[in-house]
Design a protein around this motif. Structure first.
Motif, short mmCIF file in Angstrom:
data_model
loop_
_atom_site.label_atom_id
_atom_site.label_comp_id
_atom_site.label_asym_id
_atom_site.label_seq_id
_atom_site.Cartn_x
_atom_site.Cartn_y
_atom_site.Cartn_z
N GLU A 252 42.68 43.85 43.86
CA GLU A 252 43.15 44.19 42.55
C GLU A 252 42.36 43.38 41.55
O GLU A 252 41.63 42.45 41.88
N ASP A 253 42.53 43.74 40.28
CA ASP A 253 41.82 42.99 39.26
C ASP A 253 42.36 41.56 39.20
O ASP A 253 43.55 41.32 39.38
N PRO A 254 41.48 40.59 38.98
CA PRO A 254 41.92 39.19 38.98
C PRO A 254 42.65 38.80 37.70
O PRO A 254 42.43 39.37 36.63
N ARG A 255 43.51 37.78 37.82
CA ARG A 255 44.24 37.21 36.68
C ARG A 255 44.30 35.70 36.84
O ARG A 255 44.38 35.19 37.96
N TRP A 256 44.26 35.03 35.72
CA TRP A 256 44.35 33.58 35.71
C TRP A 256 45.44 33.16 34.72
O TRP A 256 45.50 33.68 33.60
N THR B 266 26.49 41.66 33.79
CA THR B 266 26.74 42.57 34.92
C THR B 266 28.09 43.26 34.86
O THR B 266 28.30 44.25 35.57
N GLY B 267 29.02 42.73 34.07
CA GLY B 267 30.36 43.29 34.03
C GLY B 267 31.24 42.87 35.18
O GLY B 267 32.39 43.28 35.26
N LYS B 268 30.73 42.05 36.08
CA LYS B 268 31.52 41.63 37.24
C LYS B 268 32.52 40.54 36.85
O LYS B 268 32.30 39.77 35.92
N ALA B 269 33.61 40.48 37.59
CA ALA B 269 34.65 39.49 37.32
C ALA B 269 34.17 38.09 37.68
O ALA B 269 33.23 37.90 38.46
N TRP B 270 34.87 37.10 37.11
CA TRP B 270 34.46 35.71 37.28
C TRP B 270 34.46 35.26 38.74
O TRP B 270 33.68 34.40 39.12
N ASP B 271 35.35 35.80 39.55
CA ASP B 271 35.49 35.32 40.93
C ASP B 271 34.65 36.10 41.93
O ASP B 271 34.84 35.97 43.14
N VAL B 272 33.71 36.87 41.43
CA VAL B 272 32.86 37.68 42.31
C VAL B 272 31.58 36.94 42.64
O VAL B 272 30.93 36.36 41.77
N GLY C 14 28.68 40.87 45.99
CA GLY C 14 29.48 41.80 45.23
C GLY C 14 30.96 41.76 45.54
O GLY C 14 31.74 42.54 45.00
N ALA C 15 31.36 40.82 46.39
CA ALA C 15 32.75 40.72 46.81
C ALA C 15 33.43 39.53 46.14
O ALA C 15 32.79 38.52 45.84
N PRO C 16 34.73 39.62 45.90
CA PRO C 16 35.44 38.46 45.33
C PRO C 16 35.55 37.32 46.32
O PRO C 16 35.62 37.53 47.53
N THR C 17 35.55 36.11 45.80
CA THR C 17 35.70 34.92 46.66
C THR C 17 37.16 34.57 46.87
O THR C 17 37.47 33.80 47.77
N ASN C 18 38.03 35.11 46.04
CA ASN C 18 39.47 34.86 46.10
C ASN C 18 39.87 33.42 45.81
O ASN C 18 40.96 32.98 46.15
N PRO D 41 43.11 29.92 48.28
CA PRO D 41 42.71 31.33 48.17
C PRO D 41 43.89 32.23 47.81
O PRO D 41 45.02 32.02 48.25
N LYS D 42 43.59 33.23 47.01
CA LYS D 42 44.58 34.22 46.60
C LYS D 42 44.03 35.61 46.96
O LYS D 42 43.14 36.13 46.28
N ALA D 43 44.57 36.17 48.03
CA ALA D 43 44.07 37.47 48.47
C ALA D 43 44.30 38.55 47.42
O ALA D 43 43.52 39.50 47.30
#
Length: 969
Positions: free
Chosen positions: A263-267, A303-309, A314-318, A346-348
């Motif tokens: 899902e989209d990340p949130r902080w 790139t438009g990629k999320a901060w945790d990617v 190209g994958a999130p680090t969680n 980590p947050k899956a």
């Protein structure tokens, strides 16, 4: 210096044990923190002696431009007010720059072949123009330090040139020294152990000098800390240097200090800072719009990629690992260069929400919180720091801190720059080490090497710093400050150099304050403080000035005040001069273009609106970024940086704002006549005249007792170590008349035998007199007064300058006294005294002496009384002959948390009942340490330390005052 810390790193020392009143021994106290870098680390150095004078042919080729020359015999800067340096050049920026240099090669003393051989470093866009950075080669070696030229170009016109080019382009003698020997030499010069340097990088380059070009090794070393102890302590000051070692002799030519401390990340984050309660007021920040989001941060600007990617996969680090920032826990390390290993849990689901209870504040710095189930909110701290670093990355990217401007990213794609250098954030750094507190720092090596930021816990320390129990990972004004050291250090002077020298270091510190402030302002995030322009209000607990001497929006400082502070020439305090100046430049932009709505400011900050259609503060911010790219050297003065801002305006906005920029600079002493003998000049020439205004011509006219006397006039609030703007002494070259842009000013008039007189005036655009009515100072050595008593330096009380002082080094401070035998043989009437508690740089004999340090702030006078004796009526050599005639308020010098500051200690006037005396006695009632309630009592729950200044600090035995002046009225 590439990354000077907001607070000097190196709070890793423990003081000697302090005995209690009963003779018991307490645990070792934390070393007092160097919050304003008051004990400086290894300074920058450049031993390349000499200077090549420009030739007659070069001087004849200036063609009406204003040229300042560098030590290598070429122009340091070339400017022409109100007109381009050249026009009709190619539209391509690089071709235009090369065409200009070819056409004007006589000015630079270069051959056509030398110009053609210049290699491209970068072409960074500035609106419709660009900053073109070119570099020399010497034989097969690239210039490693200097040998660069930055050309500001727009529309086929060259509007500015900044250069460290050398006329001599011959290949240097080849290297005979091995790389290992070069590393050893660099380490020895920096007082490091090679074996302890965790990072070593060398490359062979050329370094031009006035005596010819030398082959040299550029050696970058980062010390792990263990070998660099100070005074036998277990943990040493942080050391990171970029050195240039002569590849034949092993001599260190140049040294730059790199420390600036699914899902989209949130902080869940605090956008600016939390409050001092346990109420969780965090906002939820989301990658994309969604229910429950308070703010949408968007993705990486490129790139438009999320901060945790991870951009490589190209994958999130969680967790708290991303392309622009990687954030870790580093609580057990006292070494600022060590990067932690534990990341966020980590947050899956990529919901980075971690519990926060404000445990460190709630339990008053109890170290047991670190091992409690809540861990002093560690997970929340890491996540907050990670988010804030990404915010600074994204905000600065849109202002020009991109890959070609050497930003910090793990992966740069194909967009330029060196990869592998994301911002490495250490949350709760050194929290397990009692002496590591009240600090923040940024370490920024050259492009391609990871930068490190350390955010520390804050805690009161006896006789040093009285902050609340808070975690620096939540104060965005501090986080943004530290990250900006990397922005400015990377953008100025290209990828391999940074700020260098005291004035440059001061602007480095100031730029960090300014950019952190501007980021928060543009997004409408309100930091704590009386105004939104206070740096560090949360971590210091001081809403008025935070970590600084002044709120930047309420500062009286100007260029003549360089070295005004207790430490003398010091980057943090002097940086406030640049902050005050730049704030007024910014305000002038706001006055012209508006402050903007919240929505408009955010749209501009997100790059959705062109800067030419944005409010004034955004235009100012953009020019401030642009100016960094227009300086080919980091060894710059305030005057150089001023010129770069003017050039940036010409390139981006067609010079539309030249008048408002010049006028704001002139109000702070950086007008058209300002000059400096390089970035280390402690006594630059200030000018308050603008070339774009109708300046006033002001004549200093002493009156009263001082009529016809020699009197000096200072603009602002300071005299000690400041430079006067006028002088009625015919023996000095300054003169009694000066030009100044109209406005409201404060002044200090000082005359031998007349003390200090504060003035204020609204100057109009005309010729006018500035009257300084002054009264005879009966306690002046110039009038024959003498001083004697406890302690040393008695003459400092009666010499009418705050640059010297009296000090008593014997406990208790209460009752320490100095008697002044007033001028003349007859008793005189006294109705007013002036007293200063100002401190000064340390000297041999001061208990806390270190080169570049200051006398301890808590030793300044707090409360005093005045006693009088008339020798015609009593024996004034006897204590019993003196009677008390005045007792000052308890807060005569009203210092507040977190520590005493210069504006609280400078000279003050105290009215007293009229008394007739031949002798006056200044008697101490208390120092800041022993008498100020802000520094008294136990203020935390840490069993390892005592916070009460009197009980817990050796400073309780010291008291100092700078001036004692006495007047009839």
């Amino acid at each position: 210096m590439r990354g000077v810390a907001l607070a000097t790193t190196g709070l890793l020392l423990s003081a000697a044990a302090v005995g209690t009143a009963q003779g018991e021994t307490r645990a070792a106290q934390p070393k007092p923190p160097d919050i304003q870098a008051e004990h400086t680390l290894k300074p920058d150095k450049d031993i390349r002696a000499g200077r090549i004078a420009p030739t007659a042919a070069q001087q004849g080729a200036t063609e009406g431009a204003v040229v300042r020359w560098n030590k290598l015999g070429t122009p340091a800067t070339v400017t022409r007010a109100g007109a381009p340096l050249d026009a009709g050049l190619p539209n391509d920026a690089e071709r235009a720059a090369r065409a200009y240099l070819t056409e004007h090669r006589d000015l630079f003393g270069l051959s056509e072949q030398s110009v053609a051989a210049l290699e491209r470093v970068a072409v960074n866009p500035i609106g419709k123009g660009a900053a073109v950075l070119l570099r020399q080669r010497f034989g097969n070696l690239q210039a490693g330090y200097d040998g660069q030229v930055a050309v500001g170009v727009v529309g086929g016109k060259v509007v500015s040139v900044s250069s460290t080019l050398a006329r001599d382009s011959a290949a240097p003698a080849p290297a005979t020294l091995s790389q290992d020997k070069a590393v050893e030499s660099a380490a020895r010069d920096a007082d490091m152990a090679v074996s302890e340097a965790e990072t070593k990088r060398t490359r062979l380059v050329a370094v031009p000098t006035p005596a010819g070009v030398r082959s040299a090794y550029q050696v970058t070393l980062i010390d792990s800390g263990g070998s660099h102890g100070h005074q036998g302590d277990a943990h040493g000051e942080p050391v990171a240097v970029n050195s240039y070692v002569d590849a034949r002799t092993g001599e260190v030519l140049i040294r730059e200090n790199l420390v600036d401390h699914a899902e989209d990340p949130r902080w869940d984050v605090f956008p600016a800072a939390p409050g001092y309660s346990s109420q969780d007021t965090r906002d939820t920040w989301c990658f994309i719009p969604a229910k429950g989001c308070d703010f949408v941060v968007g993705g990486d600007p490129a790139t438009g990629k999320a901060w945790d990617v991870d951009h490589a996969t190209g994958a999130p680090t969680n967790t708290s690992l991303g392309n622009a920032a990687r954030t870790y826990e580093n609580r057990a390390s006292g070494d600022p260069f060590t990067v932690g290993t534990r990341t966020n849990a980590p947050k899956a689901d990529r919901r980075y929400r971690y519990p926060w209870t404000n445990q460190w504040l709630r339990e008053k710095c109890n170290p047991a919180t670190l091992d409690s189930p809540q861990e002093a909110d560690l997970e929340a701290a890491m996540s907050n720091l990670f988010a804030m670093h990404n915010r600074m990355h994204d905000w600065s990217y849109r202002l020009g801190f991109t890959e070609t401007a050497w930003n910090m990213q793990s992966d740069n794609g194909d967009r330029g720059g060196r990869a592998g250098d994301p911002e490495q954030g250490n949350a709760q750094a050194g929290a397990r080490i009692a002496s590591v507190r009240d600090n923040a720092n940024q370490i920024t090596p050259p492009d391609g090497m990871p930068a490190i930021t350390n955010m520390y816990m804050w805690q009161p320390v006896a006789g040093a710093f009285y902050s609340p129990c808070v975690d620096g990972d939540y104060d965005m004004s501090v986080i943004g400050h530290e990250y900006t050291h990397a922005i400015s250090g990377r953008m100025i002077a290209g990828p391999d150099a940074g700020w260098s020298g005291p004035q440059a270091g001061a602007m480095n510190e100031s730029t960090s304050d300014l950019f952190a402030m501007e980021y928060l302002n543009e997004y409408g995030f309100r930091p704590p403080g009386d105004t939104r322009y206070v740096t560090g209000a949360y971590v210091t607990g001081d809403p008025k000035a935070g970590i600084r001497n002044y709120d930047m929006s309420r500062s009286p400082l100007n260029y003549s005040d360089i070295a005004y502070d207790l430490v003398g020439q010091q980057v943090h305090a002097d940086g406030e001069i640049w902050s005050a100046t730049q704030f007024d430049v910014r305000q002038a932009f706001v006055d012209r273009y508006g402050k903007g709505s919240k929505a408009r400011n955010r749209a501009c900050a997100d790059g959705r609106v062109p800067v030419g259609k944005c409010p004034g503060s955004r235009r100012w911010a953009q020019l401030s970024f642009d100016a960094l790219l227009l300086m080919a050297s980091g060894a710059v003065s305030y005057v150089d940086h001023r010129d770069a801002l003017l050039a940036a305006d010409t390139i981006r906005f067609g010079g539309a704002n030249q008048t408002l920029i010049w006028n704001a600079f002139a109000q702070h002493g950086l007008g058209e006549g300002a000059s400096s003998n390089g970035p280390a000049d402690a006594d630059p020439v200030a000018s308050f005249a603008s070339p774009r205004a109708k300046n006033a011509t002001v004549k200093l006219r002493p009156s009263g007792d001082a009529k016809g006397a020699a009197v000096r006039l200072y603009v602002g609030d300071y005299e000690g170590r400041a430079m006067p703007v006028a002088d009625t002494d015919p023996a000095t070259p300054l003169g009694d008349t000066f030009k100044i842009i109209p406005g409201s000013y404060s002044f200090v008039a000082v005359g031998a035998g007349f003390g200090h007189k504060r003035l204020s005036a609204t100057i109009k655009p005309s010729t006018e007199n500035l009257w300084a009515s002054m009264t005879r100072n009966q306690a002046a050595a110039a009038n024959g007064a003498t001083a004697a008593g406890d302690g040393v330096g008695h003459a400092g009380l009666v010499d009418e300058t705050e640059a010297t002082n009296w000090q008593s080094l014997t406990a208790p401070v209460a009752g320490r006294q100095v008697t002044v035998d007033l001028a003349g043989d007859k008793a005189v009437r006294i109705g007013r005294v002036q007293v200063s508690a100002m401190l000064r740089p340390t000297q041999p004999g001061d208990p806390e002496h270190t080169p570049g340090g200051s006398q301890n702030r808590f030793s300044a006078l707090q409360q005093f009384e005045v006693l009088a004796c008339d020798a015609a009526k009593a024996d004034c050599s006897q204590d019993a002959s003196f009677s008390r005639v005045y007792t000052s308020p308890a807060n005569a010098f009203p210092a507040r948390r977190p520590r005493p500051r210069a504006p609280e200690l400078i000279i003050r006037s105290f009215d007293m009942r009229d008394t007739t005396a031949t002798h006056l006695r200044l008697r101490v009632l208390s120092s800041q340490c022993t008498g100020n309630p802000a520094f008294a009592g136990e203020q935390d729950n840490d069993p390892r330390s005592t916070t009460d200044c009197t009980a817990g600090s050796a400073r309780a035995a010291l008291v100092r005052a700078a001036e004692f002046q006495a007047f009839t009225r």
